[in-house]
Design a protein around this motif. Structure first.
Motif, short mmCIF file in Angstrom:
data_model
loop_
_atom_site.label_atom_id
_atom_site.label_comp_id
_atom_site.label_asym_id
_atom_site.label_seq_id
_atom_site.Cartn_x
_atom_site.Cartn_y
_atom_site.Cartn_z
N UNK A 1 6.47 11.89 22.75
CA UNK A 1 7.07 12.70 23.80
C UNK A 1 8.31 13.37 23.21
N UNK A 2 8.28 14.69 23.10
CA UNK A 2 9.37 15.42 22.45
C UNK A 2 10.54 15.75 23.39
N UNK A 3 10.51 15.24 24.61
CA UNK A 3 11.60 15.48 25.56
C UNK A 3 12.93 15.03 24.96
N UNK A 4 13.91 15.94 24.97
CA UNK A 4 15.24 15.63 24.45
C UNK A 4 15.37 15.77 22.94
N UNK A 5 14.31 16.09 22.26
CA UNK A 5 14.36 16.27 20.80
C UNK A 5 14.36 17.75 20.47
N UNK A 6 14.89 18.06 19.30
CA UNK A 6 14.89 19.44 18.86
C UNK A 6 14.99 19.46 17.34
N UNK A 7 14.31 20.43 16.73
CA UNK A 7 14.31 20.54 15.28
C UNK A 7 13.21 19.71 14.64
N UNK A 8 13.36 19.49 13.33
CA UNK A 8 12.35 18.75 12.58
C UNK A 8 12.43 17.26 12.91
N UNK A 9 11.29 16.69 13.26
CA UNK A 9 11.19 15.27 13.60
C UNK A 9 10.28 14.60 12.58
N UNK A 10 10.77 13.51 11.99
CA UNK A 10 9.99 12.75 11.02
C UNK A 10 10.04 11.29 11.46
N UNK A 11 8.97 10.81 12.04
CA UNK A 11 8.92 9.46 12.63
C UNK A 11 7.97 8.58 11.84
N UNK A 12 8.13 7.27 12.03
CA UNK A 12 7.23 6.32 11.38
C UNK A 12 6.93 5.17 12.31
N UNK A 13 5.81 4.54 12.08
CA UNK A 13 5.45 3.29 12.75
C UNK A 13 5.05 2.29 11.66
N UNK A 14 5.41 1.05 11.86
CA UNK A 14 5.13 0.01 10.88
C UNK A 14 4.05 -0.92 11.43
N UNK A 15 2.93 -0.97 10.73
CA UNK A 15 1.80 -1.82 11.12
C UNK A 15 1.95 -3.14 10.39
N UNK A 16 2.04 -4.23 11.16
CA UNK A 16 2.14 -5.57 10.58
C UNK A 16 0.81 -6.29 10.82
N UNK A 17 0.26 -6.82 9.72
CA UNK A 17 -1.06 -7.46 9.81
C UNK A 17 -1.17 -8.58 8.79
N UNK A 18 -2.31 -9.23 8.76
CA UNK A 18 -2.55 -10.34 7.83
C UNK A 18 -3.12 -9.86 6.49
N UNK A 19 -2.69 -8.68 6.06
CA UNK A 19 -3.13 -8.11 4.79
C UNK A 19 -2.07 -8.34 3.71
N UNK A 20 -2.38 -7.95 2.49
CA UNK A 20 -1.42 -8.00 1.40
C UNK A 20 -1.32 -6.61 0.78
N UNK A 21 -0.22 -5.90 1.00
CA UNK A 21 1.02 -6.30 1.65
C UNK A 21 0.86 -6.37 3.18
N UNK A 22 1.78 -7.07 3.81
CA UNK A 22 1.68 -7.34 5.25
C UNK A 22 2.10 -6.14 6.10
N UNK A 23 2.79 -5.16 5.52
CA UNK A 23 3.23 -3.99 6.27
C UNK A 23 2.64 -2.71 5.69
N UNK A 24 2.21 -1.84 6.60
CA UNK A 24 1.73 -0.51 6.24
C UNK A 24 2.51 0.48 7.09
N UNK A 25 3.04 1.52 6.47
CA UNK A 25 3.83 2.52 7.18
C UNK A 25 3.00 3.77 7.41
N UNK A 26 2.91 4.18 8.68
CA UNK A 26 2.26 5.43 9.06
C UNK A 26 3.36 6.39 9.50
N UNK A 27 3.18 7.67 9.21
CA UNK A 27 4.20 8.66 9.55
C UNK A 27 3.60 9.80 10.36
N UNK A 28 4.47 10.42 11.17
CA UNK A 28 4.09 11.67 11.83
C UNK A 28 5.33 12.55 11.92
N UNK A 29 5.09 13.85 11.96
CA UNK A 29 6.20 14.79 12.02
C UNK A 29 5.85 15.95 12.92
N UNK A 30 6.90 16.65 13.35
CA UNK A 30 6.73 17.80 14.23
C UNK A 30 7.98 18.67 14.13
#
Length: 137
Positions: A100-129
């Motif tokens: 939801x881009x409400x209240x945002x302006x300009x270049x946005x570079x966001x990430x989400x961190x997926x935690x699971x039982x894998x090796x490595x345990x964290x995977x980072x996904x990114x999105x931008x707008x």
């Protein structure tokens, strides 16, 4: 004949290095592996207040059930849906993010961190707008 001006005095032999996490996995080890189709998504230009979604698709290419314990967001502007049950070896799944881009302006570079039982345990996904206001800024 090749010559080197380096001395081996004081150097540690690589035979002494042992990192089990990176060593070749034996065939008896059961381990899930998460492989995403894409790791980053670009929503492109959007108007402030616009809401968009994207689904990251993945496959468990390992040989054990994949358990996603959490998917952490870096901003309250993002909602996330992910599998709450194990993903069997060879099966596919998805993680959907809504931005939801409400209240945002300009270049946005966001990430989400997926935690699971894998090796490595964290995977980072990114999105931008690029969020523009109605007056073009």
């Amino acid at each position: 004949m090749l010559c080197s001006c380096e001395s081996n005095v004081g150097k540690i032999s690589t035979d002494l290095v042992n990192n089990p996490a990176s060593a070749t996995v034996g065939t008896n080890t059961k381990e899930p592996k998460i492989v995403f189709d894409v790791m980053e998504h670009d929503f492109g230009k959007m108007l402030q207040g616009e809401q968009v979604s994207f689904t990251y698709r993945f496959k468990n290419t390992g040989n054990a059930p994949l358990l996603i314990s959490s998917v952490e967001k870096t901003c309250g502007c993002t909602d996330i849906k992910f599998p709450q049950t194990p993903v069997k070896a060879g099966d596919e799944g998805s993680i959907t993010i809504s931005y939801n881009s409400e209240g945002h302006k300009g270049f946005q570079n966001k990430r989400v961190v997926v935690r699971s039982n894998t090796n490595p345990a964290e995977t980072v996904l990114r999105f931008k707008a690029l969020v523009e206001t109605a007056d073009g800024y």
